[in-house]
Design a protein around this motif. Structure first.
Motif, mmCIF file in Angstrom:
data_model
loop_
_atom_site.group_PDB
_atom_site.id
_atom_site.type_symbol
_atom_site.label_atom_id
_atom_site.label_comp_id
_atom_site.label_asym_id
_atom_site.label_seq_id
_atom_site.Cartn_x
_atom_site.Cartn_y
_atom_site.Cartn_z
ATOM 1 N N GLY A 378 58.385 -38.554 -15.285
ATOM 2 C CA GLY A 378 58.389 -39.781 -14.510
ATOM 3 C C GLY A 378 59.777 -40.263 -14.135
ATOM 4 O O GLY A 378 59.946 -41.396 -13.660
ATOM 5 N N LYS A 379 60.791 -39.415 -14.301
ATOM 6 C CA LYS A 379 62.166 -39.797 -13.971
ATOM 7 C C LYS A 379 62.572 -39.351 -12.577
ATOM 8 O O LYS A 379 63.642 -39.739 -12.096
ATOM 9 C CB LYS A 379 63.127 -39.225 -15.007
ATOM 10 N N LEU A 380 61.751 -38.545 -11.959
ATOM 11 C CA LEU A 380 62.019 -38.057 -10.611
ATOM 12 C C LEU A 380 60.723 -38.012 -9.823
ATOM 13 O O LEU A 380 59.656 -37.743 -10.388
ATOM 14 C CB LEU A 380 62.613 -36.630 -10.643
ATOM 15 N N ARG A 381 60.810 -38.247 -8.536
ATOM 16 C CA ARG A 381 59.684 -38.020 -7.654
ATOM 17 C C ARG A 381 59.899 -36.698 -6.918
ATOM 18 O O ARG A 381 61.045 -36.304 -6.653
ATOM 19 C CB ARG A 381 59.537 -39.162 -6.639
ATOM 20 N N PRO A 382 58.841 -35.990 -6.566
ATOM 21 C CA PRO A 382 59.018 -34.706 -5.873
ATOM 22 C C PRO A 382 59.872 -34.819 -4.619
ATOM 23 O O PRO A 382 60.666 -33.921 -4.322
ATOM 24 C CB PRO A 382 57.582 -34.296 -5.540
ATOM 25 N N GLU A 383 59.741 -35.925 -3.895
ATOM 26 C CA GLU A 383 60.544 -36.054 -2.670
ATOM 27 C C GLU A 383 62.031 -36.214 -2.988
ATOM 28 O O GLU A 383 62.890 -35.839 -2.181
ATOM 29 C CB GLU A 383 60.063 -37.230 -1.818
ATOM 30 N N GLN A 384 62.353 -36.741 -4.175
ATOM 31 C CA GLN A 384 63.756 -36.813 -4.566
ATOM 32 C C GLN A 384 64.309 -35.422 -4.875
ATOM 33 O O GLN A 384 65.454 -35.104 -4.526
ATOM 34 C CB GLN A 384 63.915 -37.729 -5.785
#
Length: 495
Positions: A378-384
């Motif tokens: 939950g520390k990154l989103r796929p788009e990031q």
């Protein structure tokens, strides 16, 4: 990417550089966004003498490894859509800048546009051998005396092959690789003058060093490579005959076989005389020119054969490059920022861009295989992750496949390294067998994933790599001190 164009000029500090910059400054039309002068002197002192101009001139120190390396240093600093290469001894015409902009108004399928080279020749006499050789540039294909490339073409091909150490064949090699990528190369209407430079008595003999580069062209493109770059047949076979006859004459004399010595000498004399006459008759036939042609016609055949043999031996010692190299991302290609989702924090590891371009020059496919467990945490989103990957590609050039694992360590997926999934998927994307791939990374998981997939591996340890990982990798992977060192091993002997 900005619109417009950048001019890149490799130089060894010749006096003609000042005249070039003055002519470029005076030409009518939109100015280049930047002129990058790549100082190719081994010791860049004293500073280059540049005339005052209104141009934005930036001088950078190239590593002194030849014009191919100097041009690569220059174009990697450009941000414009087009990069124009000029030699430091040419003179752009009065409308050159305007003509260039008109030439570059082309479709997206055009990857490069060559200027028209004009060689001023004397009108009161026949041209000398040197002048005729220089005049040949006017009809040569894809020479970088004045050649504009889209920056995207340079990025996807890796630029100039630095295995060509001279200003010879490196431009034709790049053109063939650009065409292989599906780009068209065209000739524009702008004009650039190429004056004949003064040269010493043995200039044509020294030029025979290019025969070693001909051997590399033959290895890369096969026996018909001359036709592909618009040249007729060379003189290699005739030089071999002349040299063999001379050796036979000497051997016959040493063995006291006058018949062999006379036969060899007769063939050598006839062949040398024919070569000399072919060079003398079209020229001014002055005593100095005739003497120069006689002396160099004797020397050129054996010198040409020596350099060709040296080149052939060198290319036969080259290793076969892998079909694909798959890189770990963090701490291998870029400095690791834990769970980074911000493209502005991407910083390439020094030397990586040049190493990747070497692989592109040699036709090696490039991919990235990277664990990104920050998504599961939950520390990154796929788009990031995608945004960071896009920035990596902007800084380091095109990557042909990205394979990332978003899962956590306890999810039991088949893709997270040390499992082989990422490597297998990347190999499939590139349409190569896993056994034809090499994985380069900084952890034991990279090595284990490569082994599990049937690929080779090279570990490039960092300060974060545990000593136990390095010990475990010793039997399963090579160890390199840096990505450039790892790539040099894969292309061992190529430079």
């Amino acid at each position: 990417m900005n619109a417009g164009y950048t001019v890149v000029i490799p130089t060894t500090g010749r006096a003609s550089l000042g005249a070039l910059l003055a002519a470029l400054d005076a030409a009518a039309g939109p100015a280049p966004e930047q002129v990058i002068v790549a100082d190719n002197r081994a010791h860049p002192a004293p500073p280059l003498a540049l005339p005052p101009t209104d141009l934005r001139v930036r001088v950078v120190h190239a590593p002194g490894r030849g014009p191919a390396a100097a041009r690569n240093t220059g174009w990697r600093l450009a941000t414009t859509e087009w990069v124009v290469f000029l030699d430091d001894d040419v003179l752009p015409g009065a409308r050159w800048r305007q003509g260039l902009c008109e030439d570059l108004d082309v479709g997206a399928d055009v990857g490069a546009c060559q200027g028209r080279i004009v060689v001023p020749l004397p009108r009161d006499r026949a041209p000398t051998d040197l002048e005729r050789a220089t005049a040949g540039l006017a009809s040569a294909w894809w020479i970088t005396a004045d050649m504009a490339y889209r920056r995207e073409v340079l990025a996807c091909t890796g630029g100039f092959d630095e295995d060509f150490p001279r200003a010879f064949r490196e431009d034709a090699d790049l053109a063939l690789r650009a065409q292989a990528r599906g780009y068209r190369l065209v000739i524009g209407r702008r004009e650039t003058a190429h004056p004949v430079r003064p040269a010493g008595l043995l200039a044509s003999v020294r030029a025979q060093a290019g025969n070693a580069d001909n051997a590399l062209m033959r290895r890369k493109y096969g026996p018909n490579w001359r036709m592909r770059i618009g040249e007729g047949p060379g003189r290699t076979r005739r030089h071999l005959l002349t040299t063999a006859a001379a050796l036979a004459a000497l051997a016959g004399a040493a063995a006291r076989r006058p018949d062999v010595a006379r036969a060899g000498a007769a063939v050598w004399l006839a062949s040398t005389a024919d070569f000399a006459l072919r060079r003398i008759l079209p020229g001014p036939r002055t005593p100095d020119e005739i003497a120069r042609m006689v002396v160099t016609s004797v020397l050129i055949p054996p010198v040409a054969c020596w350099h060709r043999a040296r080149g052939e031996l060198r290319v036969r010692m080259l290793r076969r490059a892998p079909k694909a190299v798959l890189f770990d991302r963090d701490d291998t290609l870029i400095h690791d920022v834990p769970y980074n989702g911000d493209p502005t924090r991407v910083r390439p590891v020094p030397g990586v861009r040049e190493a990747l371009d070497r692989l592109r020059v040699h036709g090696v496919r490039i991919g990235v295989v990277s664990n990104q467990s920050g998504v599961a945490r939950g520390k990154l989103r796929p788009e990031q992750v995608d945004a960071v990957n896009a920035e990596v590609e902007r800084l380091l050039g095109p990557i042909e496949t990205w394979r990332t694992c978003p899962h956590g360590a306890d999810e039991g997926c088949e893709c997270r390294k040390p499992a082989p999934g990422l490597v297998l998927d990347a190999a499939s994307d590139l349409r190569v067998r896993p056994g034809d791939c090499v994985v380069i990374g900084d952890t034991g998981a990279d090595v284990a994933a490569a082994r599990a997939a049937g690929a080779a591996a090279i570990m490039v340890p960092t300060q974060r790599t545990r000593t136990a990982e390095i010990r475990e990798a010793l039997g399963a992977a090579a160890i390199a001190g840096s990505v450039p060192e790892a790539v040099h091993r894969l292309l061992g002997g190529a430079r």
